[in-house]
Write an enzyme that holds these catalytic residues in place. Structure first.
Site, PDB file in Angstrom:
ATOM      1  N   PHE A 410       0.696  -1.421   0.019  1.00 24.06           N
ATOM      2  CA  PHE A 410       0.058   0.037   0.034  1.00 24.06           C
ATOM      3  C   PHE A 410       0.879   1.182  -0.176  1.00 24.06           C
ATOM      4  O   PHE A 410       0.325   2.472   0.586  1.00 24.06           O
ATOM      5  CB  PHE A 410      -1.114   0.107   1.237  1.00 24.06           C
ATOM      6  CG  PHE A 410      -1.626  -1.378   1.403  1.00 24.06           C
ATOM      7  CD1 PHE A 410      -2.486  -2.089   0.216  1.00 24.06           C
ATOM      8  CD2 PHE A 410      -1.765  -2.001   2.838  1.00 24.06           C
ATOM      9  CE1 PHE A 410      -2.856  -3.430   0.503  1.00 24.06           C
ATOM     10  CE2 PHE A 410      -2.423  -3.141   2.758  1.00 24.06           C
ATOM     11  CZ  PHE A 410      -2.719  -3.762   1.809  1.00 24.06           C
ATOM     12  N   CYS A 411       1.991   1.335  -0.798  1.00 22.01           N
ATOM     13  CA  CYS A 411       2.855   2.269  -0.681  1.00 22.01           C
ATOM     14  C   CYS A 411       3.164   3.145   0.671  1.00 22.01           C
ATOM     15  O   CYS A 411       3.284   4.319   1.149  1.00 22.01           O
ATOM     16  CB  CYS A 411       2.190   3.543  -1.524  1.00 22.01           C
ATOM     17  SG  CYS A 411       2.248   3.192  -3.179  1.00 22.01           S
ATOM     18  N   ALA A 412       3.309   2.147   1.734  1.00 27.62           N
ATOM     19  CA  ALA A 412       3.535   2.516   3.096  1.00 27.62           C
ATOM     20  C   ALA A 412       4.325   1.167   3.526  1.00 27.62           C
ATOM     21  O   ALA A 412       3.893   0.529   4.371  1.00 27.62           O
ATOM     22  CB  ALA A 412       2.523   2.447   3.950  1.00 27.62           C
TER      23      ALA A 412
END
Length: 461
Positions: A410-412
């Site tokens: 999730f781009c985290a």
């Protein structure tokens, strides 16, 4: 943190009066310009976009578009288009022309529409009279702009739990605080970090605290107002990444006391490639233009280095602006301002509770979380299915059940990996996959859609 239901971030505002009717370039009322452009494609290729399983009827502008039979549970990545955004774009398209660059009727009309959009988005965000509202491409673009505007020698404080958009643009010496175990711990961590940074100094060096409003991994809300107050006690400024928060709860810059806020149109039901950085003008006016070119200048001399840069939002909006994106976002902001957001929030919270309860009851499914299980959150839930690869589960949900959701980190990445490790310890499972699944809901989500996901998760392979 003050709250709208579970996640309100500012005091409710009186809805803005209805926007004026369509105007000609001279400001006079005109009749309907054109019927909305048809969005129906040939039936043999794809079904026409229509509201998907709409929530209670009567919203009108806040109905969302979609494809019949497809269940969209991926709002946190890109929310579907609201009818208000689609209609605003369709109405303006016949008039589409240059902005700030022409004397003709089309250019004058488009310039007026663009600047009205800026005003309406600013009103939606509760900006102060001297704040700038700068149109960007998205939240990532907005935070990169702010990073470029950070004064020389400035320091940034953030958390390791941030989305990459609020993790990667900052200087290499940024203070990245560990992921806190609670909202109160987050406030204490910021207070301690700022106290240490100010130790032995005159307290004048610029410091920016940059924190998310709602996690894109867990949906959990952060104590924005309390964090901003902690920053200001130490003479620091506070930037709010509201990409995930603004679609679900009111974000009022003035009420929260934040200095900057960044949002994305594609999270706010206006998927036309626009974002916003809004906030205090001084750093932005003192910084070199984010992009250089036409529109960012006052004058250019015979030598290319002989340039006088513009002040105000135009300084950082070089080139032809995204007129349709700005107008679409403003239309959604106006529609959201005109409805009972507390009622929308309450409905979403009930649906979220149903989703989380079903996930908790599903066999071999473990939810990810940063804070406690009852912490305030928006409509985002991340989870894993023990013994199953998350990408394979997502593919099966799409192919067999027509359910679209997100899989991955999730781009985290730092946060997601930490939460996966914590979920393994909490559940006592050694067979959790290395990536997760995320279901996210919003205006068009229904109980029937959530039940389809829960049925799929409970069905043996």
């Amino acid at each position: 943190m003050t709250g709208l239901g579970a996640c309100r971030t500012g005091q409710a505002r009186t809805p803005s009066p209805p926007a004026p009717g369509s105007l000609d370039p001279g400001g006079n009322p005109v009749s309907t310009i054109v019927a909305p452009v048809s969005r129906t494609l040939p039936a043999r290729r794809v079904a026409a976009p229509v509201p998907v399983d709409p929530a209670p009827a009567g919203r009108g502008p806040l109905d969302v578009l979609g494809v019949p039979g497809q269940v969209n549970l991926d709002y946190a990545a890109t929310a579907p288009c609201a009818r208000a955004a689609a209609d605003a774009v369709a109405e303006l398209l016949p008039w589409y022309g240059s902005v700030h660059r022409g004397a003709g009727a089309l250019s004058r009309r488009c310039t007026l529409a663009y600047e009205r959009a800026r005003q309406r988005v600013g009103d939606f965000l509760g900006v102060r009279p001297d704040d700038h509202v700068i149109f960007t491409r998205n939240t990532t673009d907005a935070l990169n702009l702010l990073a470029r505007a950070l004064p020389s020698g400035g320091k940034v404080v953030t958390f390791a739990s941030e989305h990459h958009a609020n993790l990667l643009p900052w200087p290499v010496d940024t203070v990245r605080l560990p992921v806190p175990g609670s909202a109160d711990a987050a406030v204490r961590a910021v207070d301690a970090a700022l106290r240490e940074l100010r130790r032995g100094t005159d307290g004048s060096a610029p410091i920016l605290v940059a924190v998310t409003g709602a996690s894109n991994v867990t949906g959990e809300c952060w104590p924005v107002a309390d964090l901003a107050r902690a920053a200001h006690r130490h003479g620091a400024r506070f930037a709010l990444d509201a990409a995930q928060l603004a679609p679900h709860a009111e974000v009022d810059i003035t009420a929260l006391g934040v200095d900057y806020v960044a949002v994305s149109g594609h999270k706010l039901y206006a998927p036309f490639g626009v974002g916003v950085l809004a906030g205090r003008a001084d750093w932005l006016d003192a910084a070199p233009p984010y992009l250089v070119g036409g529109g960012a200048t006052r004058t250019v001399g015979a030598a290319t280095h002989d340039v006088g840069w513009a002040d105000g939002p135009g300084r950082h909006e070089a080139g032809t602006p995204n007129l349709l994106g700005a107008v679409a976002l403003a239309a959604v902001c106006e529609a959201l301002t005109s409805v009972d957001r507390a009622a929308l929030h309450a409905r979403e919270q009930a649906l979220l509770a149903h989703l989380r309860a079903g996930i908790a009851a599903a066999p071999d499914v473990v939810e990810l979380r940063t804070f406690g299980p009852d912490s305030p959150r928006v409509g985002i839930v991340s989870f894993v299915v023990a013994g199953r690869d998350s990408a394979q589960v997502a593919a099966e949900l799409a192919g067999r059940w027509q359910i679209g959701l997100r899989d991955g980190l999730f781009c985290a990445h730092p946060l997601a990996r930490r939460l996966l490790a914590e979920a393994a310890v909490r559940s006592g499972r050694a067979d959790l996959p290395p990536t997760a699944l995320r279901a996210s809901i919003g205006l068009g989500s229904t109980t029937q859609q959530v039940d389809r996901l829960l049925s799929a998760l409970a069905t043996p392979r």
